[in-house]
Design an enzyme around this catalytic site. Structure first.
Site, PDB file in Angstrom:
ATOM      1  N   LYS A   1     -13.320   0.909  -0.140  1.00 62.04           N
ATOM      2  CA  LYS A   1     -12.370   1.944  -0.574  1.00 62.04           C
ATOM      3  C   LYS A   1     -13.000   3.323  -0.580  1.00 62.04           C
ATOM      4  O   LYS A   1     -12.324   4.312  -0.319  1.00 62.04           O
ATOM      5  CB  LYS A   1     -11.783   1.594  -1.946  1.00 62.04           C
ATOM      6  CG  LYS A   1     -10.849   0.391  -1.855  1.00 62.04           C
ATOM      7  CD  LYS A   1      -9.712   0.423  -2.834  1.00 62.04           C
ATOM      8  CE  LYS A   1      -8.712  -0.652  -2.421  1.00 62.04           C
ATOM      9  NZ  LYS A   1      -7.832  -1.076  -3.479  1.00 62.04           N
TER      10      LYS A   1
ATOM     11  N   LYS B   1      -8.597  -7.558   6.224  1.00 59.69           N
ATOM     12  CA  LYS B   1      -7.561  -8.298   5.502  1.00 59.69           C
ATOM     13  C   LYS B   1      -6.248  -7.523   5.504  1.00 59.69           C
ATOM     14  O   LYS B   1      -6.239  -6.293   5.643  1.00 59.69           O
ATOM     15  CB  LYS B   1      -8.011  -8.620   4.077  1.00 59.69           C
ATOM     16  CG  LYS B   1      -7.970  -7.486   3.094  1.00 59.69           C
ATOM     17  CD  LYS B   1      -8.043  -8.026   1.664  1.00 59.69           C
ATOM     18  CE  LYS B   1      -7.946  -6.859   0.683  1.00 59.69           C
ATOM     19  NZ  LYS B   1      -7.450  -7.235  -0.613  1.00 59.69           N
TER      20      LYS B   1
ATOM     21  N   LYS C   1      -1.731  -4.031   1.227  1.00 51.83           N
ATOM     22  CA  LYS C   1      -0.463  -3.324   1.009  1.00 51.83           C
ATOM     23  C   LYS C   1      -0.571  -1.819   1.236  1.00 51.83           C
ATOM     24  O   LYS C   1       0.423  -1.168   1.507  1.00 51.83           O
ATOM     25  CB  LYS C   1       0.113  -3.655  -0.370  1.00 51.83           C
ATOM     26  CG  LYS C   1      -0.706  -3.184  -1.555  1.00 51.83           C
ATOM     27  CD  LYS C   1       0.002  -3.503  -2.865  1.00 51.83           C
ATOM     28  CE  LYS C   1      -0.634  -4.637  -3.638  1.00 51.83           C
ATOM     29  NZ  LYS C   1      -2.016  -4.415  -4.051  1.00 51.83           N
TER      30      LYS C   1
END
Ligand code: AQP
Length: 335
Positions: free
Chosen positions: A113, A195, A198
């Site tokens: 992130k 992966k 969302k």
């Protein structure tokens, strides 16, 4: 009912994906009859990445309705917003003081992130695992159902709890992970080495829980595959096809071997169409229920209120114990 406690949660950082559903939510619905369950909407975690306030509010409510629409019973389980229970933040602060910089810097999620959002590498993103540990430990959780991607965070939770217990006695129960066999990690349809997430900006990379049938068919048609022209499970050389096989098996419960046999000699087009079909049928009742719930504001408001009270009551018991252990003075209550 075995009297054990389950805690898990999802971030309202977008519309949840087929990955969130197959890796977590679907397993939750299968565990709810056996355990005392708390399913949280972790909005405090979501702000570790910049969110638009109005969108976050809406996504949080949608996520709560999607939990229920997917089959979670809001009367039997405690379904609530993290930000409505201040004990999460209070315990997280204390646990921050028992968590080392070295262990936080080894977290893959932080590395991922912070590279994706390099304009906003904030302290919350770094200390995210201490808040997650607080979420879990507040409720003396026995089992945490998560996708395989969250396993590292559960390991650090166990380390923090054991460290705290070693100093102060048996304060926290040490939680165990529960990772469902199928659907443990669903990958992006556009890049099967990453992966499915969302918050992915590429809309074709994810199937969202509210995608309509045409969109689902189109996204599977565009899913990245290979030129080997055989439906076989081979994550090294056929990552895209293997991901589709994982999705198919997670929904139908059919073994990979049987699915390979079913599609022997058939083209990728046919296989993709079949995967799209089972996904559409799986999501159809969830989408219908979600529509119904969206029209019943009073019912949803009541669930939000009552479940926040239940969670606060349980969380405060652990928090008070922890505060006493670390040496905070007791509250003086008026007579
Ligand atoms: N691709 C996935 N396959 C299987 N399980 C998954 N989970 C997430 N992605 C997959 C599981 O879903 C739960 C919710 O996770 P979260 O919302 O707390 O955060 P996340 O893991 O960071 O999920 P996303 O979708 O990737 O969100 P963003 O894009 O906001 O970072 C967890 O149990 C997770 O294991």
């Amino acid at each position: 009912m075995n009297n054990k406690t389950i805690f898990s949660g999802m971030q309202p950082s977008g519309v949840i994906t087929l990955g969130n559903y197959l890796g977590a939510l679907k397993n939750w619905t299968e565990l709810q009859d056996e355990y005392n369950c708390l399913y949280c909407i972790v909005d405090m975690h979501a702000i570790t990445v910049r969110q638009d306030p109005a969108t976050l509010r809406k996504s949080s409510r949608n996520l709560l309705m999607q939990y229920i629409a997917s089959g979670l019973n809001p009367e039997a389980n405690i379904i609530y917003y993290q930000s409505h229970v201040p004990a999460h933040a209070e315990l997280a602060w204390i646990l921050n003081c028992y968590t080392y910089m070295g262990e936080l810097s080894r977290m893959t999620q932080f590395k991922d992130k912070s590279s994706k959002h390099n304009e906003n590498i904030n302290a919350g993103l770094f200390t995210y695992p201490a808040l997650m540990a607080a979420d879990i430990l507040l409720f003396q959780t026995d089992v945490v159902p998560v996708g395989v991607d969250q396993k590292q965070h559960l390991e650090i939770t166990r380390d923090i709890a054991a460290r705290f217990n070693a100093i102060y006695g048996d304060v926290f129960k040490i939680p165990e992970p529960y990772i469902g066999k199928a659907g443990a990690k669903i990958m992006s349809l556009q890049d099967p080495s990453r992966k499915m997430s969302k918050s992915d900006e590429d809309v074709n990379a994810t199937i969202s829980l509210i995608d309509d049938p045409d969109t689902i068919i189109r996204k599977f048609k565009r899913a990245v595959t290979d030129s080997m022209a055989k439906v076989t499970f081979d994550e090294q050389n056929q990552a895209g096809i293997s991901n589709l096989l994982n999705i198919y098996t997670a929904i139908t419960g059919e073994t990979i071997k049987n699915i390979e046999r079913e599609f022997e000699g058939k083209g990728y087009g046919e296989f993709k169409a079949k995967v799209a079909e089972v996904v559409i049928e799986e999501l159809r009742p969830i989408q219908q229920k979600f529509e119904e719930l969206s029209k019943d504001n009073a019912y949803i408001d009541n669930i939000i209120k009552e479940n926040a009270q239940k969670a606060t009551y349980l969380a405060t018991k652990t928090l008070r114990k922890v505060q006493k252990k670390v040496g905070f003075p007791p509250l003086i209550r008026s007579k």
